[in-house]
Every structure is written in structure tokens, then in C-alpha cells.
Design a protein around this motif. Structure first.
Motif, PDB file in Angstrom:
ATOM      1  N   LEU A 154       7.877  16.914  -9.606  1.00  0.00           N
ATOM      2  CA  LEU A 154       7.485  16.047 -10.713  1.00  0.00           C
ATOM      3  C   LEU A 154       6.152  16.498 -11.299  1.00  0.00           C
ATOM      4  O   LEU A 154       5.191  16.740 -10.572  1.00  0.00           O
ATOM      5  CB  LEU A 154       7.354  14.597 -10.228  1.00  0.00           C
ATOM      6  N   ASP A 155       6.104  16.588 -12.601  1.00  0.00           N
ATOM      7  CA  ASP A 155       4.872  16.975 -13.271  1.00  0.00           C
ATOM      8  C   ASP A 155       4.294  15.758 -14.005  1.00  0.00           C
ATOM      9  O   ASP A 155       4.075  15.785 -15.210  1.00  0.00           O
ATOM     10  CB  ASP A 155       5.148  18.118 -14.252  1.00  0.00           C
ATOM     11  N   ILE A 156       4.066  14.693 -13.260  1.00  0.00           N
ATOM     12  CA  ILE A 156       3.542  13.435 -13.805  1.00  0.00           C
ATOM     13  C   ILE A 156       2.340  13.018 -12.949  1.00  0.00           C
ATOM     14  O   ILE A 156       2.423  13.065 -11.721  1.00  0.00           O
ATOM     15  CB  ILE A 156       4.616  12.329 -13.755  1.00  0.00           C
ATOM     16  N   PRO A 157       1.213  12.630 -13.544  1.00  0.00           N
ATOM     17  CA  PRO A 157       0.057  12.202 -12.740  1.00  0.00           C
ATOM     18  C   PRO A 157       0.421  11.007 -11.855  1.00  0.00           C
ATOM     19  O   PRO A 157       1.123  10.091 -12.300  1.00  0.00           O
ATOM     20  CB  PRO A 157      -0.989  11.809 -13.784  1.00  0.00           C
ATOM     21  N   ILE A 158      -0.045  11.059 -10.620  1.00  0.00           N
ATOM     22  CA  ILE A 158       0.224   9.981  -9.662  1.00  0.00           C
ATOM     23  C   ILE A 158      -1.096   9.450  -9.116  1.00  0.00           C
ATOM     24  O   ILE A 158      -1.956  10.218  -8.681  1.00  0.00           O
ATOM     25  CB  ILE A 158       1.091  10.464  -8.485  1.00  0.00           C
ATOM     26  N   ILE A 159      -1.239   8.132  -9.142  1.00  0.00           N
ATOM     27  CA  ILE A 159      -2.365   7.454  -8.488  1.00  0.00           C
ATOM     28  C   ILE A 159      -1.790   6.609  -7.363  1.00  0.00           C
ATOM     29  O   ILE A 159      -0.794   5.904  -7.557  1.00  0.00           O
ATOM     30  CB  ILE A 159      -3.120   6.535  -9.474  1.00  0.00           C
ATOM     31  N   ASN A 160      -2.396   6.681  -6.200  1.00  0.00           N
ATOM     32  CA  ASN A 160      -1.973   5.811  -5.101  1.00  0.00           C
ATOM     33  C   ASN A 160      -2.987   4.683  -4.940  1.00  0.00           C
ATOM     34  O   ASN A 160      -4.184   4.917  -4.859  1.00  0.00           O
ATOM     35  CB  ASN A 160      -1.849   6.583  -3.791  1.00  0.00           C
ATOM     36  N   SER A 161      -2.481   3.456  -4.915  1.00  0.00           N
ATOM     37  CA  SER A 161      -3.316   2.286  -4.660  1.00  0.00           C
ATOM     38  C   SER A 161      -3.220   1.945  -3.183  1.00  0.00           C
ATOM     39  O   SER A 161      -2.143   1.623  -2.680  1.00  0.00           O
ATOM     40  CB  SER A 161      -2.842   1.104  -5.514  1.00  0.00           C
ATOM     41  N   VAL A 162      -4.330   2.028  -2.484  1.00  0.00           N
ATOM     42  CA  VAL A 162      -4.330   1.845  -1.023  1.00  0.00           C
ATOM     43  C   VAL A 162      -4.572   0.380  -0.698  1.00  0.00           C
ATOM     44  O   VAL A 162      -5.597  -0.192  -1.079  1.00  0.00           O
ATOM     45  CB  VAL A 162      -5.393   2.728  -0.350  1.00  0.00           C
ATOM     46  N   ASN A 163      -3.648  -0.214   0.017  1.00  0.00           N
ATOM     47  CA  ASN A 163      -3.727  -1.641   0.315  1.00  0.00           C
ATOM     48  C   ASN A 163      -4.530  -1.953   1.576  1.00  0.00           C
ATOM     49  O   ASN A 163      -4.765  -3.112   1.884  1.00  0.00           O
ATOM     50  CB  ASN A 163      -2.309  -2.215   0.457  1.00  0.00           C
ATOM     51  N   GLY A 164      -4.950  -0.911   2.300  1.00  0.00           N
ATOM     52  CA  GLY A 164      -5.709  -1.128   3.527  1.00  0.00           C
ATOM     53  C   GLY A 164      -6.659   0.031   3.761  1.00  0.00           C
ATOM     54  O   GLY A 164      -7.027   0.742   2.829  1.00  0.00           O
ATOM     55  N   ARG A 165      -7.077   0.204   4.986  1.00  0.00           N
ATOM     56  CA  ARG A 165      -7.873   1.384   5.303  1.00  0.00           C
ATOM     57  C   ARG A 165      -6.936   2.586   5.248  1.00  0.00           C
ATOM     58  O   ARG A 165      -5.847   2.541   5.821  1.00  0.00           O
ATOM     59  CB  ARG A 165      -8.491   1.249   6.699  1.00  0.00           C
ATOM     60  N   PRO A 166      -7.320   3.668   4.560  1.00  0.00           N
ATOM     61  CA  PRO A 166      -6.365   4.749   4.300  1.00  0.00           C
ATOM     62  C   PRO A 166      -5.665   5.317   5.524  1.00  0.00           C
ATOM     63  O   PRO A 166      -4.461   5.616   5.473  1.00  0.00           O
ATOM     64  CB  PRO A 166      -7.233   5.808   3.610  1.00  0.00           C
ATOM     65  N   ASP A 167      -6.376   5.468   6.633  1.00  0.00           N
ATOM     66  CA  ASP A 167      -5.726   6.096   7.790  1.00  0.00           C
ATOM     67  C   ASP A 167      -4.649   5.219   8.411  1.00  0.00           C
ATOM     68  O   ASP A 167      -3.806   5.707   9.157  1.00  0.00           O
ATOM     69  CB  ASP A 167      -6.762   6.511   8.843  1.00  0.00           C
ATOM     70  N   TYR A 168      -4.659   3.905   8.110  1.00  0.00           N
ATOM     71  CA  TYR A 168      -3.575   3.054   8.586  1.00  0.00           C
ATOM     72  C   TYR A 168      -2.238   3.506   7.997  1.00  0.00           C
ATOM     73  O   TYR A 168      -1.185   3.259   8.568  1.00  0.00           O
ATOM     74  CB  TYR A 168      -3.811   1.596   8.185  1.00  0.00           C
ATOM     75  N   ASP A 169      -2.294   4.158   6.826  1.00  0.00           N
ATOM     76  CA  ASP A 169      -1.076   4.539   6.124  1.00  0.00           C
ATOM     77  C   ASP A 169      -0.438   5.822   6.634  1.00  0.00           C
ATOM     78  O   ASP A 169       0.774   5.991   6.529  1.00  0.00           O
ATOM     79  CB  ASP A 169      -1.360   4.701   4.629  1.00  0.00           C
ATOM     80  N   TYR A 170      -1.233   6.754   7.130  1.00  0.00           N
ATOM     81  CA  TYR A 170      -0.647   8.056   7.467  1.00  0.00           C
ATOM     82  C   TYR A 170      -0.919   8.493   8.907  1.00  0.00           C
ATOM     83  O   TYR A 170      -0.327   9.456   9.373  1.00  0.00           O
ATOM     84  CB  TYR A 170      -1.161   9.143   6.509  1.00  0.00           C
ATOM     85  N   GLU A 171      -1.797   7.807   9.618  1.00  0.00           N
ATOM     86  CA  GLU A 171      -2.099   8.182  10.999  1.00  0.00           C
ATOM     87  C   GLU A 171      -1.323   7.312  11.984  1.00  0.00           C
ATOM     88  O   GLU A 171      -0.617   6.376  11.590  1.00  0.00           O
ATOM     89  CB  GLU A 171      -3.606   8.070  11.266  1.00  0.00           C
ATOM     90  N   ASP A 172      -1.505   7.584  13.256  1.00  0.00           N
ATOM     91  CA  ASP A 172      -0.817   6.862  14.319  1.00  0.00           C
ATOM     92  C   ASP A 172      -1.749   5.810  14.917  1.00  0.00           C
ATOM     93  O   ASP A 172      -1.812   5.640  16.125  1.00  0.00           O
ATOM     94  CB  ASP A 172      -0.377   7.858  15.401  1.00  0.00           C
ATOM     95  N   ARG A 191      -0.321  15.794  -3.560  1.00  0.00           N
ATOM     96  CA  ARG A 191       0.316  15.647  -4.874  1.00  0.00           C
ATOM     97  C   ARG A 191      -0.384  14.603  -5.746  1.00  0.00           C
ATOM     98  O   ARG A 191       0.003  14.398  -6.896  1.00  0.00           O
ATOM     99  CB  ARG A 191       1.787  15.252  -4.687  1.00  0.00           C
ATOM    100  N   LEU A 192      -1.382  13.934  -5.203  1.00  0.00           N
ATOM    101  CA  LEU A 192      -2.059  12.864  -5.936  1.00  0.00           C
ATOM    102  C   LEU A 192      -3.088  13.401  -6.919  1.00  0.00           C
ATOM    103  O   LEU A 192      -3.881  14.281  -6.590  1.00  0.00           O
ATOM    104  CB  LEU A 192      -2.767  11.917  -4.964  1.00  0.00           C
ATOM    105  N   SER A 193      -3.119  12.812  -8.111  1.00  0.00           N
ATOM    106  CA  SER A 193      -4.185  13.096  -9.066  1.00  0.00           C
ATOM    107  C   SER A 193      -5.405  12.229  -8.772  1.00  0.00           C
ATOM    108  O   SER A 193      -6.551  12.624  -9.027  1.00  0.00           O
ATOM    109  CB  SER A 193      -3.706  12.826 -10.489  1.00  0.00           C
ATOM    110  N   GLY A 194      -5.159  11.027  -8.263  1.00  0.00           N
ATOM    111  CA  GLY A 194      -6.260  10.125  -7.951  1.00  0.00           C
ATOM    112  C   GLY A 194      -5.843   9.101  -6.924  1.00  0.00           C
ATOM    113  O   GLY A 194      -4.650   8.918  -6.639  1.00  0.00           O
ATOM    114  N   ILE A 195      -6.822   8.438  -6.358  1.00  0.00           N
ATOM    115  CA  ILE A 195      -6.549   7.393  -5.367  1.00  0.00           C
ATOM    116  C   ILE A 195      -7.556   6.271  -5.536  1.00  0.00           C
ATOM    117  O   ILE A 195      -8.721   6.493  -5.873  1.00  0.00           O
ATOM    118  CB  ILE A 195      -6.600   7.973  -3.929  1.00  0.00           C
TER     119      ILE A 195
END
Length: 415
Positions: A154-172, A191-195
């Protein structure tokens, strides 16, 4: 500008903070003249809980024909009935064997099933987004981000809105992430343009794969008129300690709140504890109430349709969460003038509550009960701390939050 919010599989029928924030942003951008859609992929269907402007589309892209290999959930019996325990063991063994047979179709077993399912959902999102042609995608969870970026171009800008502490989303952090999923999630950050992160020190929890623009934007809290703030000098026959949150004891720890109240209320018969919310742990929490014989003092009140109205009739806000990002219920409580008690170890909570000023940060149930008793016995202290909480929440008015979001969007899209 055409903006699509992607809320994955938890927007319809849900009433949590992420769904509330998605609704707020979608309505606000729509009112600014943007073309706004919210896209989900939910098997059960349904409708949004929070009101949306009439011009906002909600697209549910779920399609039963999309090939998905569904593994059966493994359930552990936790009761004391020996027959039920035996039946549970047999069911568990059967479930494991069924899942094992399904995984055999792939050389890498479970990971193969996971990647197969993810690939099919990703293809589905790709087709939807190519047809929709948005100028900007805002993902409201890393699960959403992963599904739209996995093996896609996809060639579309993506912003991720983080609902918590970021590492809760991708870490163990809580022992729930498969290593494969962790690696894929980290890759998706590239792949994110912004966060958007909620607090300024949360940037240290971002993965090194992220190279985009970071914006610190907290959640908005309502501006409550001064005449509507809680007046703690009014004498009552009944005082209320309030808690709002989904009934998820692992995170929200309602049983800890009940225990602290039990220890503090012995000399304060005019106080009660109201627990607002719905969730899977209702029976567990009710069991704790029954165990301590608090049925006349502690009540499970169910879903809260008007948090501000409920909080304006309370006197103390008790919020013993184990982990949070930027808790909406806590901010709403402080915005109406309630002193709050939370755990000093809890992210988000320890940023909103200023210990000794707008409430107390404690480390255990004993300290929680002690501070609770202190506030219960001192209306002047409740008034002083409640007033300070209102002052602190003025930094998060809807207008100031939206101004920062405008800045983020304009910078990302105009790059």
C-alpha cells in the motif's frame, strides 16, 4: 481529505476507551469537512455503541468466504467439582488433538496457520483500501496495522493511534505474545508515516523499526462547567466511592478495590462502593463481594451510559488498575472534581494523578485502604484535591487535543 479509521475487530458493539476515542476523532474530522469512514472486520456484525455523525460510513468488510483456519479455544476448568474437572480434561485433550490435526497441513505448524490466516485477511484489506483510495489511514490498534501491512504494498500514509503504552502492543509484557506475532508487529511499525503516543515518555517504548514522526497527544476530557463540579462540603446521608471500567480483573483489579474498601469502611457506614462496567469477570467480582459480605455496601451497577453524570454524584474515585495507557475514566473523574487513588506502578495513572495534590498513588492494598480512609474522613481534603484535579485536566480539552491532531495529519499528508 478522505480518511479511513481501521478499528480491526473491536468497534461494533464495544464501549471501551479505544472505541470512544475512535468515535471522537471520526466525528471531529467529519465536522471539519473531511470524508470519514470507519472500517472493521467483525464476524458478529452489529452497530457502533457511541453516536456517530450521519455522514460517517461504517464498513464491515467481513466475508465468510475468506479462507480462515479456526483453531478451537483451549479452556482450563478452574472449579472444584471432580466430575466437571474430568470432563474438562477430556475436552481439553480432544481440542488439542483437533488443533494439532489442523496444523499438520503446514510445515511450520501453528505459525503456518497464523500466517495463512493473516495473509488472507491482509489480501481482503488490500482490496478494500485500493478501491476506497483514502488519502490517509489511521489505525486504532496494532492488530489493525498488522493486518493492512502484512505482505502488502500500500502506498498510502498510515498513522497509528496508540491506546496504551506502546510496548504493550508488540512485546510480551503480559506473557500473551507469540514470538512470530511479536516480530511481525515490530515489522509493521516500519510501514508507519507517523504515530500518536499518549505521554511524552512513551517514545522510549517504541520499537527500533519505527522511523516515522512521533506526536504526543493525550486523550480529550470534557470541560465541565464550574457549577457542575462536585461540592465536597455538602453533607450527605450516603457517600459514594466510584469505579468505572470494564470488568477485567487482571487489568482493572476490581477485587483489589473491593478489598481496600472493606478495610477502610468498617468505621464509615455511610459510604458505599459502586463498580460501573460490564465484562467477562462479573461473576468473579461478585464472588469477592459475597465473600466479604459486602452486598449492602458494594454494587455492580452495569454499563454506564453517562459517565459524567455518575461521577458528579460520587465523592472519591478509586482506580487500582495494574496497567493503563491514558485512562479516560480517571481523567473524566478528575475533570468533575473527584480526588483519585491509583497504583504508583501503573503507567498512565501515575502521570494523571499527582501524588498528594490531586489524589494518592499507592503501592499496595494496605496503603490504598489507608489513603481511602483518610479521604473518607476529610471533606476539606477531598475538596482541595478535587479542585487540583480539575486544573490538571484543563490541559486535555477537546479543542487542544484536536489542534494537535490537525498538526499531525497536515504534516504527514503534506510530506
Amino acid at each position: 481529505m478522505k480518511i479511513i479509521f481501521i478499528q480491526h475487530n473491536s468497534f461494533l458493539n464495544r464501549n471501551g476507551g479505544s472505541e470512544k476515542m475512535c468515535t471522537f476523532l471520526a466525528n471531529s474530522f467529519s465536522e471539519k469537512g473531511h470524508e470519514v469512514s470507519i472500517a472493521v472486520n467483525q464476524k458478529e456484525g452489529g452497530s457502533p455503541v457511541f453516536p456517530l455523525n450521519s455522514d460517517i460510513k461504517v464498513d464491515n468488510i467481513y466475508n465468510a468466504r475468506v479462507d480462515q483456519i479456526e483453531l478451537l479455544p483451549i479452556v482450563n476448568y478452574s472449579g472444584k467439582n471432580p466430575i466437571a474437572w474430568l470432563v474438562g480434561k477430556i475436552k481439553k485433550k480432544y481440542t488439542k488433538q483437533v488443533n494439532k490435526n489442523k496444523c499438520r497441513a503446514f510445515p511450520d505448524g501453528y505459525q503456518g496457520v497464523y500466517k495463512h490466516n493473516l495473509k488472507k485477511r491482509s489480501e481482503q484489506w488490500y482490496a478494500y483500501l485500493k478501491a476506497a483510495e483514502p488519502d490517509l489511514i489511521i489505525t486504532m490498534s496494532t492488530a489493525s496495522l498488522l493486518e493492512i501491512t502484512y505482505d502488502n504494498t500500500l502506498d498510502i500514509p498510515i498513522i497509528n493511534s496508540v491506546n496504551g503504552r506502546p510496548d504493550y502492543d508488540y512485546e510480551d509484557v503480559f506473557g500473551r505474545r507469540d514470538p512470530l506475532e511479536k516480530n511481525l508487529l515490530k515489522n509493521s511499525y516500519s510501514r508507519l508515516s507517523g504515530i500518536q503516543i499518549l505521554l511524552d515518555d512513551y517514545d522510549k517504548f517504541l520499537p527500533d523499526t519505527f522511523k516515522g514522526k512521533v506526536f504526543v497527544i493525550g486523550n480529550p476530557f470534557p470541560e465541565v462547567d464550574t457549577t457542575e463540579h462536585v461540592d465536597h462540603q455538602i453533607e450527605k446521608s450516603q457517600y459514594v466511592i466510584s469505579h468505572l471500567g470494564r470488568l477485567d480483573n487482571d487489568c482493572k483489579q476490581q477485587t483489589l478495590a473491593i478489598e481496600a474498601f472493606h478495610r477502610a469502611c468498617s468505621e464509615n457506614s455511610e459510604w458505599r462502593l459502586d463498580l460501573w462496567g460490564t465484562g467477562a469477570d462479573r461473576d468473579l467480582i461478585q464472588q469477592k463481594i459475597d465473600e466479604l459480605a459486602l452486598g449492602d455496601k458494594v454494587a455492580l451497577k452495569g454499563f454506564c451510559t453517562d459517565p459524567i453524570a455518575v461521577l458528579k454524584n460520587a465523592d472519591i474515585f478509586l482506580f487500582p488498575s495494574r496497567y493503563e495507557g491514558f485512562p479516560l475514566a480517571l481523567g473524566e473523574a478528575m475533570s468533575v472534581g473527584l480526588p483519585a487513588i491509583g497504583l504508583g506502578s501503573c503507567s498512565g495513572v501515575n502521570k494523571l494523578i499527582v501524588d498528594g495534590e490531586s489524589g494518592y498513588l499507592v503501592e499496595n492494598v494496605e496503603a490504598m485502604a489507608s489513603r481511602l480512609k483518610q479521604l473518607m474522613n476529610n471533606s476539606a481534603l477531598r475538596q482541595e484535591m478535587g479542585k487540583r484535579g480539575v486544573e490538571l485536566m484543563r490541559a486535555y480539552t477537546p479543542a487542544s487535543v484536536l489542534a494537535k491532531w490537525d498538526e499531525l495529519i497536515n504534516e504527514i499528508v503534506e510530506r
